[in-house]
Design a protein around this motif. Structure first.
Motif, PDB file in Angstrom:
ATOM      1  N   GLU A 128     -13.129   9.426   9.909  1.00  0.00           N
ATOM      2  CA  GLU A 128     -13.355   8.664  11.144  1.00  0.00           C
ATOM      3  C   GLU A 128     -12.330   7.545  11.238  1.00  0.00           C
ATOM      4  O   GLU A 128     -11.710   7.163  10.245  1.00  0.00           O
ATOM      5  N   SER A 129     -12.172   7.006  12.457  1.00  0.00           N
ATOM      6  CA  SER A 129     -11.264   5.878  12.649  1.00  0.00           C
ATOM      7  C   SER A 129     -11.803   4.681  11.898  1.00  0.00           C
ATOM      8  O   SER A 129     -13.017   4.519  11.758  1.00  0.00           O
ATOM      9  N   GLY A 130     -10.911   3.853  11.448  1.00  0.00           N
ATOM     10  CA  GLY A 130     -11.388   2.669  10.749  1.00  0.00           C
ATOM     11  C   GLY A 130     -10.352   2.096   9.831  1.00  0.00           C
ATOM     12  O   GLY A 130      -9.153   2.248  10.046  1.00  0.00           O
ATOM     13  N   GLU A 131     -10.831   1.440   8.794  1.00  0.00           N
ATOM     14  CA  GLU A 131      -9.931   0.676   7.945  1.00  0.00           C
ATOM     15  C   GLU A 131     -10.016   1.153   6.494  1.00  0.00           C
ATOM     16  O   GLU A 131     -11.110   1.397   5.980  1.00  0.00           O
ATOM     17  N   LEU A 132      -8.844   1.269   5.879  1.00  0.00           N
ATOM     18  CA  LEU A 132      -8.813   1.494   4.436  1.00  0.00           C
ATOM     19  C   LEU A 132      -8.465   0.165   3.797  1.00  0.00           C
ATOM     20  O   LEU A 132      -7.494  -0.473   4.183  1.00  0.00           O
ATOM     21  N   SER A 133      -9.296  -0.250   2.849  1.00  0.00           N
ATOM     22  CA  SER A 133      -8.961  -1.507   2.175  1.00  0.00           C
ATOM     23  C   SER A 133      -8.665  -1.227   0.707  1.00  0.00           C
ATOM     24  O   SER A 133      -9.251  -0.341   0.087  1.00  0.00           O
ATOM     25  N   PHE A 134      -7.704  -1.969   0.198  1.00  0.00           N
ATOM     26  CA  PHE A 134      -7.208  -1.729  -1.157  1.00  0.00           C
ATOM     27  C   PHE A 134      -7.390  -3.005  -1.959  1.00  0.00           C
ATOM     28  O   PHE A 134      -7.123  -4.090  -1.461  1.00  0.00           O
ATOM     29  N   GLU A 135      -7.839  -2.865  -3.186  1.00  0.00           N
ATOM     30  CA  GLU A 135      -8.006  -4.043  -4.026  1.00  0.00           C
ATOM     31  C   GLU A 135      -7.411  -3.784  -5.405  1.00  0.00           C
ATOM     32  O   GLU A 135      -7.639  -2.739  -6.003  1.00  0.00           O
ATOM     33  N   TRP A 136      -6.613  -4.749  -5.846  1.00  0.00           N
ATOM     34  CA  TRP A 136      -6.056  -4.699  -7.205  1.00  0.00           C
ATOM     35  C   TRP A 136      -6.705  -5.841  -7.984  1.00  0.00           C
ATOM     36  O   TRP A 136      -6.707  -6.987  -7.519  1.00  0.00           O
ATOM     37  N   ARG A 137      -7.261  -5.565  -9.158  1.00  0.00           N
ATOM     38  CA  ARG A 137      -7.796  -6.638 -10.010  1.00  0.00           C
ATOM     39  C   ARG A 137      -6.959  -6.727 -11.264  1.00  0.00           C
ATOM     40  O   ARG A 137      -6.526  -5.709 -11.795  1.00  0.00           O
ATOM     41  N   ASP A 138      -6.729  -7.960 -11.734  1.00  0.00           N
ATOM     42  CA  ASP A 138      -5.904  -8.105 -12.925  1.00  0.00           C
ATOM     43  C   ASP A 138      -6.725  -8.606 -14.107  1.00  0.00           C
ATOM     44  O   ASP A 138      -7.927  -8.858 -13.984  1.00  0.00           O
ATOM     45  N   SER A 139      -6.037  -8.756 -15.250  1.00  0.00           N
ATOM     46  CA  SER A 139      -6.757  -9.100 -16.481  1.00  0.00           C
ATOM     47  C   SER A 139      -7.332 -10.521 -16.433  1.00  0.00           C
ATOM     48  O   SER A 139      -8.161 -10.867 -17.265  1.00  0.00           O
ATOM     49  N   ASP A 140      -6.926 -11.354 -15.476  1.00  0.00           N
ATOM     50  CA  ASP A 140      -7.523 -12.676 -15.326  1.00  0.00           C
ATOM     51  C   ASP A 140      -8.721 -12.654 -14.374  1.00  0.00           C
ATOM     52  O   ASP A 140      -9.293 -13.701 -14.069  1.00  0.00           O
ATOM     53  N   GLY A 141      -9.056 -11.478 -13.860  1.00  0.00           N
ATOM     54  CA  GLY A 141     -10.188 -11.374 -12.947  1.00  0.00           C
ATOM     55  C   GLY A 141      -9.842 -11.725 -11.508  1.00  0.00           C
ATOM     56  O   GLY A 141     -10.727 -11.776 -10.652  1.00  0.00           O
ATOM     57  N   LEU A 142      -8.571 -11.997 -11.230  1.00  0.00           N
ATOM     58  CA  LEU A 142      -8.175 -12.325  -9.853  1.00  0.00           C
ATOM     59  C   LEU A 142      -7.886 -11.036  -9.094  1.00  0.00           C
ATOM     60  O   LEU A 142      -7.482 -10.040  -9.685  1.00  0.00           O
ATOM     61  N   SER A 143      -8.078 -11.091  -7.784  1.00  0.00           N
ATOM     62  CA  SER A 143      -7.813  -9.856  -7.051  1.00  0.00           C
ATOM     63  C   SER A 143      -6.956 -10.105  -5.823  1.00  0.00           C
ATOM     64  O   SER A 143      -6.876 -11.206  -5.292  1.00  0.00           O
ATOM     65  N   THR A 144      -6.278  -9.041  -5.410  1.00  0.00           N
ATOM     66  CA  THR A 144      -5.435  -9.042  -4.216  1.00  0.00           C
ATOM     67  C   THR A 144      -5.949  -7.936  -3.323  1.00  0.00           C
ATOM     68  O   THR A 144      -6.258  -6.846  -3.808  1.00  0.00           O
ATOM     69  N   ILE A 145      -6.050  -8.245  -2.024  1.00  0.00           N
ATOM     70  CA  ILE A 145      -6.597  -7.247  -1.104  1.00  0.00           C
ATOM     71  C   ILE A 145      -5.587  -6.958   0.003  1.00  0.00           C
ATOM     72  O   ILE A 145      -4.914  -7.860   0.498  1.00  0.00           O
ATOM     73  N   ALA A 146      -5.441  -5.682   0.342  1.00  0.00           N
ATOM     74  CA  ALA A 146      -4.589  -5.286   1.472  1.00  0.00           C
ATOM     75  C   ALA A 146      -5.376  -4.271   2.293  1.00  0.00           C
ATOM     76  O   ALA A 146      -6.343  -3.681   1.793  1.00  0.00           O
ATOM     77  N   SER A 147      -4.993  -4.079   3.532  1.00  0.00           N
ATOM     78  CA  SER A 147      -5.720  -3.088   4.319  1.00  0.00           C
ATOM     79  C   SER A 147      -4.800  -2.411   5.324  1.00  0.00           C
ATOM     80  O   SER A 147      -3.711  -2.905   5.621  1.00  0.00           O
ATOM     81  N   ALA A 148      -5.241  -1.265   5.832  1.00  0.00           N
ATOM     82  CA  ALA A 148      -4.463  -0.515   6.830  1.00  0.00           C
ATOM     83  C   ALA A 148      -5.436   0.206   7.752  1.00  0.00           C
ATOM     84  O   ALA A 148      -6.513   0.636   7.310  1.00  0.00           O
ATOM     85  N   ARG A 149      -5.057   0.354   9.023  1.00  0.00           N
ATOM     86  CA  ARG A 149      -5.935   1.025   9.990  1.00  0.00           C
ATOM     87  C   ARG A 149      -5.516   2.473  10.160  1.00  0.00           C
ATOM     88  O   ARG A 149      -4.342   2.830  10.045  1.00  0.00           O
ATOM     89  N   ILE A 150      -6.480   3.320  10.447  1.00  0.00           N
ATOM     90  CA  ILE A 150      -6.175   4.719  10.759  1.00  0.00           C
ATOM     91  C   ILE A 150      -6.998   5.127  11.982  1.00  0.00           C
ATOM     92  O   ILE A 150      -8.167   4.732  12.115  1.00  0.00           O
ATOM     93  N   GLU A 151      -6.340   5.838  12.916  1.00  0.00           N
ATOM     94  CA  GLU A 151      -7.038   6.352  14.101  1.00  0.00           C
ATOM     95  C   GLU A 151      -7.255   7.844  13.901  1.00  0.00           C
ATOM     96  O   GLU A 151      -6.302   8.591  13.698  1.00  0.00           O
ATOM     97  N   VAL A 152      -8.511   8.271  13.946  1.00  0.00           N
ATOM     98  CA  VAL A 152      -8.825   9.691  13.747  1.00  0.00           C
ATOM     99  C   VAL A 152      -9.315  10.275  15.060  1.00  0.00           C
ATOM    100  O   VAL A 152     -10.249   9.742  15.684  1.00  0.00           O
ATOM    101  N   ALA A 153      -8.652  11.322  15.520  1.00  0.00           N
ATOM    102  CA  ALA A 153      -9.025  11.931  16.798  1.00  0.00           C
ATOM    103  C   ALA A 153      -9.650  13.302  16.556  1.00  0.00           C
ATOM    104  O   ALA A 153      -9.366  13.940  15.555  1.00  0.00           O
TER     105      ALA A 153
END
Lengths: 109, 253
Positions: free
Chosen positions: A84-109
Motif C-alpha cells: 500500500e502507499s505510505g512510508e518506509l522508515s529506517f532506523e540504525w542503532r549503534d553500540s552507544d544506544g543512539l539511533s538515526t532515523i530516515a524515511s521515504a515515501r512510496i505510492e502504490v497503485a
C-alpha cells in the motif's frame, strides 16, 4: 561518530500493488571494531552499528543485526512487496544506544 | 631470414618500450568488478557521496564569525568549481600546488584559519566535493613554463628505481600493466578517480596516500609529508593522463 548519521535510502517512488521492490539503505559509519590501534599504540574505541530496522507503514519488514566484521559505511539491500502507499522508515542503532532515523515515501497503485 | 630477425627484434623492442601510447591508455575502472563499477557509478551506492555532503556543508559554513565561507567568494560550487580539479597541480603565484594545497592556501590567506592536516576528513571532503564538479571532464595538460622543470623531475621519479624491491613506478605501470601482482591486475596508474573511496581503506583517501601505499610496497623510504616530490609525481601523473576523463570519486577494491 557524529550523530545523527548521514544516510541515503533508495526506494522506488511508484510501484504497482504486489510488486517486488528493492530497497537500499546506506549509512555513513566507521564501524570501528575495537581491535585496532592508532599510530601511538592506543586502542581505538569500538564504535559500531548494532541494529538496522525497516518499518513499512509501522510494520516491521526487515531487521538486521550488525557486528564487528561488517565494513565501514554499510549498505543494506533487500526486497519487499509493495502492498500500500505510505512510508518506509529506517532506523540504525549503534553500540552507544543512539539511533538515526530516515524515511521515504512510496505510492502504490 | 634477416627480415624475420628484424621483425622479432622490433617486436621485442615494442614489448619492452617504456612509453604508453596515448590511445592505449585506460582507466583502472575496466579492471574492477561490475559490482564495484556499479558502486562508483551510482551516487546512492557510492560511499564517497557522504564526503561530498560533508564538503557541501563546509562550503556553505563560515569557519568563524569574521571569516567568509567558501560560498561567499566562489558562489555555487556547481558552477564556480566546474573543471577546476582537472587543471591541478599547477603553479599558483610561483608555487606548485595540488588541489589540497590550493584549499589550504585559501584557508590560510582568505579565511585566516589553520591548515587542514593532510588526509583529514575536512580536507578530503572539500577536495572530493570540488573534484566531483569535474566528473566527466578531460584532464588538462599543464603547459605553464614554470612547471616544466617539476614535470621533468616527476617523470624522472616515475622512472627511478627505489626501495629494497628495487622497482620504479614505470616498471609495473608502463611495462607490465594488465599483468597480475598478487592476484590483482596491475593498472596503468592514471589518477582519474582521486580522491578515491578504497574498500581496503574503508574510507576516502588522497592520491598521496595511494602513492605512499606503492612506496611502502616496494619498501622504499617515504618522502616527507610536505616534500615537493609528491607534487612533482602528481604533476607528472596528471600530465601522463592528460585528456582522460575525471571520475572522482572513484571506487576501487
Amino acid at each position: 561518530m557524529k550523530r545523527p548519521l548521514r544516510t541515503i535510502v533508495t526506494v522506488p517512488a511508484k510501484a504497482t500493488r504486489g510488486q517486488l521492490i528493492t530497497v537500499r539503505a546506506l549509512a555513513q559509519h566507521p564501524m570501528e571494531n575495537g581491535f585496532r590501534h592508532n599510530e601511538i599504540g592506543q586502542r581505538i574505541e569500538r564504535d559500531i552499528l548494532t541494529d538496522f530496522i525497516c518499518l513499512y507503514n509501522g510494520i516491521e519488514v526487515f531487521r538486521a543485526k550488525l557486528h564487528t566484521g561488517i565494513a565501514a559505511n554499510p549498505v543494506i539491500e533487500f526486497n519487499t512487496l509493495a502492498i500500500e502507499s505510505g512510508e518506509l522508515s529506517f532506523e540504525w542503532r549503534d553500540s552507544d544506544g543512539l539511533s538515526t532515523i530516515a524515511s521515504a515515501r512510496i505510492e502504490v497503485a | 631470414m634477416r627480415f624475420c630477425l628484424y621483425l622479432v627484434l622490433s617486436f621485442l623492442i615494442a614489448c619492452f618500450s617504456h612509453a604508453l601510447e596515448l590511445h592505449q591508455r585506460q582507466s583502472s575502472y575496466i579492471n574492477i568488478s561490475p559490482q564495484t563499477q556499479a558502486m562508483q557509478d551510482d551516487p546512492t551506492l557510492n560511499p564517497a557521496t557522504f564526503w561530498i555532503m560533508d564538503g557541501e556543508s563546509l562550503w556553505a559554513q563560515k569557519p568563524s564569525s569574521q571569516s567568509p565561507a567558501c560560498s561567499e567568494c566562489h558562489g555555487q560550487v556547481i558552477t564556480s568549481m566546474k573543471g577546476v580539479a582537472a587543471t591541478f597541480p599547477k603553479s599558483v603565484k610561483g608555487r606548485l600546488l595540488n588541489l589540497d594545497g590550493q584549499i589550504n592556501h585559501c584557508r590560510t590567506t582568505k579565511q585566516q584559519q589553520t591548515v587542514w592536516p593532510l588526509e583529514s576528513k575536512a580536507l578530503l571532503s572539500m577536495s572530493v566535493l570540488i573534484a566531483n564538479q569535474s566528473k566527466g571532464m578531460p584532464i588538462v595538460a599543464n603547459k605553464q613554463p614554470e612547471t616544466q622543470m617539476a614535470l621533468k623531475t616527476g617523470e624522472a621519479l616515475f622512472k627511478q628505481r627505489m626501495g629494497q624491491v628495487n622497482l620504479s613506478c614505470a616498471k609495473c605501470h608502463d611495462d607490465r600493466y594488465g599483468m597480475r601482482l598478487a592476484g590483482s591486475v596491475i593498472p596503468q596508474a592514471h589518477p582519474t578517480g582521486y580522491p578515491i573511496y578504497r574498500l581496503e581503506w574503508q574510507t576516502v583517501g588522497s592520491l598521496q596516500r595511494r602513492l605512499r601505499n606503492c612506496m611502502n610496497a616496494v619498501r622504499a623510504q617515504l618522502f616527507e609529508p610536505d616534500a615537493p616530490e609528491w607534487l612533482h609525481l602528481e604533476l607528472y601523473l596528471m600530465w601522463r593522463a592528460r585528456g582522460m576523463l575525471i571520475e572522482s570519486p572513484g571506487v576501487r577494491p
